[in-house]
Design a protein around this motif. Structure first.
Motif: not given
Ligand SMILES: [Zn+2]
Ligand SMILES: [Zn+2]
Length: 173
Positions: A67, A70, A129, A133, A145
């Motif tokens: 991602c 993150c 993701c 996110c 998250n």
């Protein structure tokens, strides 16, 4: 994978089916990495368009990447088309001026580098993701998250703070 095009080189309109797979373990692009557990499926054809050959294939499969917010590992679909002109580089025939023509030698076209290059071009560069996110805290690296870390990350011009507050309120609703 290699495709033998000797049968269609001199026959306008003739085509040869492309049905196989192209495998590479990983690819890197602008600091992002992509890992493939299985080869990408490649399906379509190469046909003689009367002047050169046209490669017309569909590439599909899946890959693992991160991602881009993150850095969590995610799985993403690979799904794109390739349509390119191909021309033999080792003939006396004059080459088309078009820069978009991919040259090949002999009577076989090696698809791996073509698929690889196009894969990198096709990347949107942003795999997430999830659409919302929240990414990592730029101060401490905490995955937002999983909740807030308490760092003060906002450095908003006070003149904009009022607007930011309104936006934040709308988002919470
Ligand atoms: Zn994420
Ligand atoms: Zn933090």
């Amino acid at each position: 994978m290699k495709v033998d095009v000797s049968a269609i080189m001199k026959v306008a309109g003739a085509s040869v089916a492309v049905n196989g797979s192209v495998g590479f373990d990983s690819a890197g692009f602008l600091g992002e990495s992509y890992t493939f557990e299985e080869p990408l499926a490649v399906k379509g054809e190469i046909y003689n368009n009367g002047q050169t050959l046209t490669l017309d294939i569909h590439v599909s499969g899946s890959m693992k990447t991160e991602c881009s917010r993150c850095l969590k590992e995610i799985r993403a679909d690979v799904d794109f088309d390739i349509e390119e002109f191909l021309s033999r580089s080792d003939t006396d025939k004059e080459q088309p001026e078009d820069e978009d023509v991919i040259l090949f030698e002999g009577h076989e076209v090696e698809l791996d580098p073509i698929v690889h290059d196009r894969f990198l071009m096709e990347l949107s560069g942003r795999y997430l993701c999830s659409e919302d996110c929240r990414g990592l805290c730029p101060v401490c690296g905490h995955d937002l998250n999983e909740g807030d870390c308490g760092c003060s990350r906002e450095q908003i011009d006070p003149r904009w703070q009022a607007l930011a507050d309104i936006l934040a309120q709308q988002k919470d609703e």
